[in-house]
Design a protein around this motif. Structure first.
Motif, PDB file in Angstrom:
ATOM      1  N   PRO A 159       2.770   4.381   1.232  1.00 54.51           N
ATOM      2  CA  PRO A 159       3.237   4.715   2.583  1.00 54.51           C
ATOM      3  C   PRO A 159       2.743   6.078   3.045  1.00 54.51           C
ATOM      4  O   PRO A 159       2.012   6.782   2.321  1.00 54.51           O
ATOM      5  CB  PRO A 159       4.764   4.714   2.413  1.00 54.51           C
ATOM      6  CG  PRO A 159       4.972   5.149   0.997  1.00 54.51           C
ATOM      7  CD  PRO A 159       3.839   4.526   0.221  1.00 54.51           C
ATOM      8  N   ALA A 160       3.133   6.469   4.256  1.00 58.08           N
ATOM      9  CA  ALA A 160       2.788   7.785   4.785  1.00 58.08           C
ATOM     10  C   ALA A 160       3.306   8.870   3.850  1.00 58.08           C
ATOM     11  O   ALA A 160       4.378   8.747   3.263  1.00 58.08           O
ATOM     12  CB  ALA A 160       3.383   7.961   6.180  1.00 58.08           C
ATOM     13  N   GLY A 161       2.515   9.929   3.709  1.00 56.48           N
ATOM     14  CA  GLY A 161       2.873  11.012   2.804  1.00 56.48           C
ATOM     15  C   GLY A 161       2.171  10.925   1.472  1.00 56.48           C
ATOM     16  O   GLY A 161       2.286  11.824   0.632  1.00 56.48           O
TER      17      GLY A 161
ATOM     18  N   SER B  60       0.489  13.554  -0.707  1.00 58.13           N
ATOM     19  CA  SER B  60      -0.337  14.403   0.158  1.00 58.13           C
ATOM     20  C   SER B  60       0.524  15.269   1.072  1.00 58.13           C
ATOM     21  O   SER B  60       0.114  16.366   1.453  1.00 58.13           O
ATOM     22  CB  SER B  60      -1.275  13.530   1.009  1.00 58.13           C
ATOM     23  OG  SER B  60      -0.539  12.578   1.775  1.00 58.13           O
ATOM     24  N   ASP B  61       1.716  14.791   1.432  1.00 54.90           N
ATOM     25  CA  ASP B  61       2.618  15.536   2.306  1.00 54.90           C
ATOM     26  C   ASP B  61       4.047  15.322   1.803  1.00 54.90           C
ATOM     27  O   ASP B  61       4.685  14.315   2.129  1.00 54.90           O
ATOM     28  CB  ASP B  61       2.484  15.048   3.744  1.00 54.90           C
ATOM     29  CG  ASP B  61       3.271  15.896   4.739  1.00 54.90           C
ATOM     30  OD1 ASP B  61       4.255  16.540   4.324  1.00 54.90           O
ATOM     31  OD2 ASP B  61       2.906  15.898   5.926  1.00 54.90           O
TER      32      ASP B  61
ATOM     33  N   VAL C  47       6.927  14.285   4.244  1.00 53.83           N
ATOM     34  CA  VAL C  47       6.853  12.906   4.741  1.00 53.83           C
ATOM     35  C   VAL C  47       7.090  11.924   3.594  1.00 53.83           C
ATOM     36  O   VAL C  47       7.770  10.907   3.758  1.00 53.83           O
ATOM     37  CB  VAL C  47       5.475  12.642   5.395  1.00 53.83           C
ATOM     38  CG1 VAL C  47       5.352  11.178   5.811  1.00 53.83           C
ATOM     39  CG2 VAL C  47       5.278  13.560   6.595  1.00 53.83           C
ATOM     40  N   ALA C  48       6.566  12.242   2.428  1.00 51.22           N
ATOM     41  CA  ALA C  48       6.660  11.341   1.281  1.00 51.22           C
ATOM     42  C   ALA C  48       8.102  11.032   0.910  1.00 51.22           C
ATOM     43  O   ALA C  48       8.448   9.879   0.620  1.00 51.22           O
ATOM     44  CB  ALA C  48       5.932  11.952   0.081  1.00 51.22           C
TER      45      ALA C  48
ATOM     46  N   LYS D 201      10.623  10.732   2.663  1.00 48.71           N
ATOM     47  CA  LYS D 201      11.267   9.811   3.600  1.00 48.71           C
ATOM     48  C   LYS D 201      10.900   8.358   3.323  1.00 48.71           C
ATOM     49  O   LYS D 201      11.570   7.450   3.804  1.00 48.71           O
ATOM     50  CB  LYS D 201      10.859  10.160   5.040  1.00 48.71           C
ATOM     51  CG  LYS D 201      11.288  11.541   5.499  1.00 48.71           C
ATOM     52  CD  LYS D 201      10.783  11.793   6.910  1.00 48.71           C
ATOM     53  CE  LYS D 201      11.150  13.192   7.397  1.00 48.71           C
ATOM     54  NZ  LYS D 201      10.638  13.436   8.773  1.00 48.71           N
ATOM     55  N   ASN D 202       9.810   8.142   2.608  1.00 48.64           N
ATOM     56  CA  ASN D 202       9.268   6.796   2.435  1.00 48.64           C
ATOM     57  C   ASN D 202       9.286   6.301   0.996  1.00 48.64           C
ATOM     58  O   ASN D 202       8.639   5.302   0.685  1.00 48.64           O
ATOM     59  CB  ASN D 202       7.829   6.761   2.957  1.00 48.64           C
ATOM     60  CG  ASN D 202       7.742   7.083   4.432  1.00 48.64           C
ATOM     61  OD1 ASN D 202       8.473   6.527   5.244  1.00 48.64           O
ATOM     62  ND2 ASN D 202       6.858   8.001   4.788  1.00 48.64           N
ATOM     63  N   TRP D 203      10.025   6.981   0.141  1.00 46.78           N
ATOM     64  CA  TRP D 203       9.964   6.677  -1.299  1.00 46.78           C
ATOM     65  C   TRP D 203      11.360   6.619  -1.886  1.00 46.78           C
ATOM     66  O   TRP D 203      12.206   7.413  -1.513  1.00 46.78           O
ATOM     67  CB  TRP D 203       9.141   7.765  -1.985  1.00 46.78           C
ATOM     68  CG  TRP D 203       8.716   7.433  -3.380  1.00 46.78           C
ATOM     69  CD1 TRP D 203       9.384   7.764  -4.537  1.00 46.78           C
ATOM     70  CD2 TRP D 203       7.542   6.730  -3.781  1.00 46.78           C
ATOM     71  NE1 TRP D 203       8.694   7.303  -5.629  1.00 46.78           N
ATOM     72  CE2 TRP D 203       7.563   6.663  -5.191  1.00 46.78           C
ATOM     73  CE3 TRP D 203       6.491   6.134  -3.091  1.00 46.78           C
ATOM     74  CZ2 TRP D 203       6.556   6.036  -5.922  1.00 46.78           C
ATOM     75  CZ3 TRP D 203       5.488   5.513  -3.822  1.00 46.78           C
ATOM     76  CH2 TRP D 203       5.527   5.472  -5.215  1.00 46.78           C
TER      77      TRP D 203
ATOM     78  N   SER E 239       0.856  -1.183   0.000  1.00 45.17           N
ATOM     79  CA  SER E 239       0.000   0.000   0.000  1.00 45.17           C
ATOM     80  C   SER E 239       0.891   1.232   0.000  1.00 45.17           C
ATOM     81  O   SER E 239       2.077   1.153   0.341  1.00 45.17           O
ATOM     82  CB  SER E 239      -0.924   0.007   1.224  1.00 45.17           C
ATOM     83  OG  SER E 239      -0.154  -0.055   2.421  1.00 45.17           O
TER      84      SER E 239
ATOM     85  N   VAL F 154      -1.641   9.422  -0.579  1.00 46.07           N
ATOM     86  CA  VAL F 154      -3.027   9.007  -0.424  1.00 46.07           C
ATOM     87  C   VAL F 154      -3.433   8.219  -1.662  1.00 46.07           C
ATOM     88  O   VAL F 154      -3.077   8.582  -2.792  1.00 46.07           O
ATOM     89  CB  VAL F 154      -3.963  10.224  -0.228  1.00 46.07           C
ATOM     90  CG1 VAL F 154      -3.899  11.173  -1.421  1.00 46.07           C
ATOM     91  CG2 VAL F 154      -5.386   9.777   0.039  1.00 46.07           C
TER      92      VAL F 154
END
Length: 297
Positions: A48-50, A145-146, A149-150, A152-154, A46, A52
């Motif tokens: 990640p955070a950051g 969306s952010d 944050v995005a 950091k997770n991509w 799915s 949608v």
């Protein structure tokens, strides 16, 4: 209960990634259990955070990009074409190769082109809608969306190789920096601004190869590109692509009988090469599963 669960997962890993055949419409009875275990292992990711999740209705274009990548990888003197399928930042970085000689790769591609035509009676020409059906590649779409944050997770780890070399499943080594720092360090735009369309492609475990997660970003004016970790260089991608195509060239007897399944197998290998996942990843995972089983006794 925990021990039983560990043993079950290990057993599934040990027996679920064997074999080359990928049958979408049917599975032979003697392979049905292995097929079921293989599918049970596949965990569709799915966002990640950051990010949608959002239906962008871009499945056709995303599949088309996978086909373009595979065709570029099977074209002589076109390594830059392969690298053009990467996102802005990765594209700029990987094209700065010290040695641009692709003689070995071109020779391997020429051999594969001939072997392909001999086996399937046609040139390597993918119809993405036929080859990349939902059984092989599931697509998750959304947008940023952010941005803070995005980044950091991509991108996501391409291959879940628990128990393997940690570097194999490391995400972008710059993932915890800000966007501008990433741009300065690795060159090119990060393209994770708010509202930017993204997608994950979950490639199912098949052909004796592990499941993969492919991270993609939509770039203007209208092009989907693949995002790889920032430690992937042009030299690494060249060598890994040569390794995977060499494996294919040395094992034509293992190629699927169906041409569409053949396209899937080649694409699977090319994506593994982009992310630096080794040819024998499935065997390594099986050994790790065996260790898990031994620890659970």
């Amino acid at each position: 209960m925990q021990r039983k669960f560990t043993l079950f997962v290990a057993a599934a890993m040990a027996s679920g990634i064997a074999g080359w055949s990928y049958a979408e419409d049917a599975v032979t009875p003697d392979r049905n259990m292995d097929h079921m275990k293989m599918k049970a292992m596949d965990k569709v990711p799915s966002l990640p955070a950051g990010f949608v999740q959002k239906n962008l209705n871009e499945e056709k274009d995303i599949r088309s990009e996978l086909g373009t990548l595979a065709e570029d990888a099977m074209t002589k003197s076109d390594l830059d074409g392969v690298l053009n399928n990467l996102v802005d930042q990765d594209r700029d970085r990987t094209k700065k190769r010290d040695d641009k000689d692709t003689t070995k790769l071109d020779g391997r591609i020429a051999q594969l082109q001939k072997a392909w035509k001999d086996k399937y009676g046609a040139e390597f020409d993918i119809d993405a809608e036929k080859a990349y059906t939902g059984m092989f590649a599931q697509i998750i779409q959304g947008e940023v969306s952010d941005p803070a944050v995005a980044v950091k997770n991509w991108p996501l780890a391409a291959c879940d190789m628990k128990g393997m070399n940690p570097k194999m499943m490391q995400r972008d080594t710059d993932g915890e920096t800000k966007k501008e720092e990433a741009k300065e360090m690795f060159g090119g735009d990060v393209n994770l601004d708010k509202g930017r369309n993204v997608a994950l492609v979950h490639v199912a475990a098949s052909h004796g190869l592990p499941a993969l997660t492919v991270s993609m970003i939509h770039e203007l004016p209208d092009q989907w590109r693949i995002d790889v970790p920032n430690d992937r260089t042009g030299e690494k991608i060249y060598q890994d692509l040569l390794t995977h195509l060499t494996y294919l060239g040395e094992n034509p007897d293992k190629w699927p009988a169906d041409v569409q399944d053949g396209y899937r197998a080649v694409t699977h290998h090319v994506l593994m090469a982009l992310y630096g996942v080794p040819v024998d990843a499935a065997d390594m995972m099986n050994k790790a599963a065996g260790k898990m089983m031994n620890r659970g006794k």
